[in-house]
Scaffold this active site. Structure first.
Site, short mmCIF file in Angstrom:
data_model
loop_
_atom_site.label_atom_id
_atom_site.label_comp_id
_atom_site.label_asym_id
_atom_site.label_seq_id
_atom_site.Cartn_x
_atom_site.Cartn_y
_atom_site.Cartn_z
N TYR A 139 -24.86 -5.11 -11.34
CA TYR A 139 -24.08 -4.38 -10.91
C TYR A 139 -24.63 -2.89 -10.67
O TYR A 139 -25.03 -2.55 -11.88
CB TYR A 139 -22.35 -4.05 -11.29
CG TYR A 139 -21.97 -5.34 -11.51
CD1 TYR A 139 -21.16 -5.22 -10.80
CD2 TYR A 139 -21.26 -6.05 -12.26
CE1 TYR A 139 -20.11 -6.86 -10.56
CE2 TYR A 139 -20.49 -7.31 -13.14
CZ TYR A 139 -20.28 -7.65 -11.97
OH TYR A 139 -19.76 -8.62 -11.48
N HIS B 169 -17.05 -14.07 -5.01
CA HIS B 169 -17.03 -14.16 -6.43
C HIS B 169 -15.89 -15.07 -7.18
O HIS B 169 -14.89 -14.46 -7.88
CB HIS B 169 -16.07 -12.74 -6.56
CG HIS B 169 -17.15 -11.62 -7.67
ND1 HIS B 169 -17.66 -10.99 -7.56
CD2 HIS B 169 -16.49 -12.01 -9.00
CE1 HIS B 169 -18.26 -10.53 -9.18
NE2 HIS B 169 -18.22 -11.40 -9.77
N GLY C 280 -20.85 -21.90 -10.20
CA GLY C 280 -20.66 -21.50 -11.47
C GLY C 280 -19.93 -21.99 -12.48
O GLY C 280 -20.66 -22.09 -13.16
N SER D 167 -26.74 -13.07 -15.88
CA SER D 167 -25.31 -11.85 -15.62
C SER D 167 -25.97 -10.28 -16.17
O SER D 167 -26.69 -10.61 -17.24
CB SER D 167 -23.86 -12.29 -16.72
OG SER D 167 -22.85 -11.08 -16.52
N TYR E 234 -9.51 -17.20 -18.98
CA TYR E 234 -10.32 -16.34 -18.24
C TYR E 234 -11.89 -16.87 -16.94
O TYR E 234 -11.54 -16.33 -15.92
CB TYR E 234 -11.77 -15.69 -19.46
CG TYR E 234 -12.82 -14.77 -18.69
CD1 TYR E 234 -12.74 -13.49 -18.11
CD2 TYR E 234 -14.00 -15.35 -18.30
CE1 TYR E 234 -13.16 -12.17 -17.53
CE2 TYR E 234 -15.08 -14.13 -17.81
CZ TYR E 234 -14.41 -13.23 -17.46
OH TYR E 234 -15.77 -12.20 -17.06
N SER F 244 -21.17 -14.87 -0.51
CA SER F 244 -19.99 -15.31 -1.86
C SER F 244 -19.04 -14.50 -2.32
O SER F 244 -18.57 -13.04 -1.42
CB SER F 244 -20.39 -14.94 -3.72
OG SER F 244 -20.29 -15.12 -4.74
N THR G 6 -24.54 -7.51 -6.89
CA THR G 6 -23.59 -7.74 -6.43
C THR G 6 -22.75 -6.44 -6.39
O THR G 6 -22.32 -5.54 -6.63
CB THR G 6 -22.60 -8.09 -7.90
OG1 THR G 6 -22.95 -9.75 -8.42
CG2 THR G 6 -21.19 -8.47 -7.75
N LYS H 74 -25.72 -9.39 -3.74
CA LYS H 74 -24.61 -10.91 -3.21
C LYS H 74 -22.94 -9.91 -3.43
O LYS H 74 -22.41 -9.07 -3.79
CB LYS H 74 -25.01 -11.28 -5.00
CG LYS H 74 -24.09 -12.46 -5.43
CD LYS H 74 -24.51 -12.88 -6.73
CE LYS H 74 -22.53 -13.80 -7.55
NZ LYS H 74 -21.70 -13.46 -7.30
#
Length: 359
Positions: free
Chosen positions: A145, A255, A309, A117, A35, A253, A171, A231
């Site tokens: 989000y 992602h 990250g 997050s 992941y 970004s 985001t 973002k």
């Protein structure tokens, strides 16, 4: 006092990044490693990220008489001891039992920005407490989000604000999760993920909005009182639109290469975004930053802060909060060296070495 180097930080060129990742892979469950490392589709964007920073060339200054650099900086008016911070990542309680609590403590110990997050596995109040227990002035943001029913996000945003978050990083590059081929859903069988998205009343509710517009930025600030950072921006015209809509910052970004594959690297996008917004808003960047030299390059191209990250998750897996601090301290030491060799006293001075001088 100079912090001691962690056991995975050997002296070989580029060696410590690979060693840290290798140790993390040894201790992480197989689906979590898959992941974490996955890129969208063919993985082109993911794989190009680090080399894109290496391709940039700098123009160092001399005879400035500055001495050892000072890494302190400000982000949205908040003081930090380093411009290198922690990007938001999910599933941290699979990585380490303390998850975001350990990440928060490690970032606070390093004096770094920590972006949490929205899918965090611990309550925001507990994450804020973990950071303040190490440093009462710790700085953290919440990544978010905006769901189709944006009112469902209101309690979550307010909870983050009440817990001490300084900003919301909205985001905008994820109308839905991009296709990734690993891990398969059944690979998670036997792993307890019941804590995922613990700050939501209904963790299974739809997370992503396919119709975001610029006016949604104002709603976030009106709802929770926090400034909004956008973002997931790669285009100069989008960055300008964000600034005009009231964004406090723009975060360049892609992602981590996990959404649309074959997108431009953040190293390539950053200078155009910086030029588009000028001094109207702050600009931040993530994507493939693996060293203090990468961080210098990002600062030279105009970033105010540089977010990391995957390596922070590797460090969390290997040694919890201590590992996170060790990683950030090591990146800071590398940045100090790079700044001094570039003839820069402070992070903001790096802009002077990122473009050809007038000859």
């Amino acid at each position: 006092m100079t912090p001691s180097r962690p056991s995975w930080a050997g002296p070989r060129r580029g060696g410590w990044q690979a060693e840290l990742a290798a140790r993390a892979r040894e201790v992480l469950p197989a689906p979590m490693w898959a992941y974490l490392e996955a890129g969208a589709r063919e993985g082109v964007t993911r794989d190009e990220a680090t080399e894109a920073w290496r391709a940039v060339r700098l123009w160092p200054r001399v005879l400035g008489g500055h001495g050892e650099p000072d890494l302190t900086t400000q982000v949205l008016g908040a003081a930090l001891r380093t411009p290198i911070g922690v990007a938001p990542t999910s599933m941290q309680r699979v990585v380490h039992p303390d998850g975001e609590l350990a990440m928060a403590a490690g970032a606070a110990a390093a004096g770094a920005l920590h972006v949490v997050s929205t899918n965090a596995g611990h309550p925001f109040a507990a994450i804020g407490d973990a950071a303040r227990a190490v440093d009462p002035d710790a700085v953290w943001w919440v990544q978010a989000y905006l769901p189709p029913d944006r009112e469902a996000a209101a309690p979550v945003l307010r909870a983050a604000a009440d817990a001490g978050a300084r900003a919301v990083a909205l985001t905008v590059d994820t109308p839905f999760p991009g296709t990734k081929y690993e891990p398969a859903d059944d690979a998670w069988v036997g792993h307890d993920l019941s804590w995922h998205r613990s700050n939501f009343a209904d963790p299974t509710a739809e997370r992503h909005h396919r119709g975001l517009r610029a006016h949604d930025l104002a709603w976030i600030t009106e709802t929770c009182g926090l400034p909004t950072v956008v973002k997931g921006v790669l285009r100069a015209d989008d960055a300008r639109r964000c600034a005009d809509a009231g964004a406090a910052g723009v975060w360049v970004s892609n992602h981590g290469g996990r959404q649309l594959d074959r997108t431009v690297s953040t190293a390539a996008a950053l200078p155009r975004v910086v030029e588009a917004v000028g001094d109207d808003v702050e600009v931040y960047v993530d994507g493939g930053v693996r060293s203090g030299l990468d961080a210098l390059t990002a600062l030279a191209l105009g970033a105010r802060a540089v977010l990391v990250g995957r390596p922070t998750v590797h460090a969390l897996a290997v040694d919890g909060a201590a590992g996170v601090r060790a990683l950030l301290d090591l990146l800071g030491l590398e940045l100090v060296e790079a700044l001094e060799l570039a003839g820069c006293r402070r992070p903001e001075d790096a802009r002077t070495v990122g473009a050809p001088p007038d000859l």
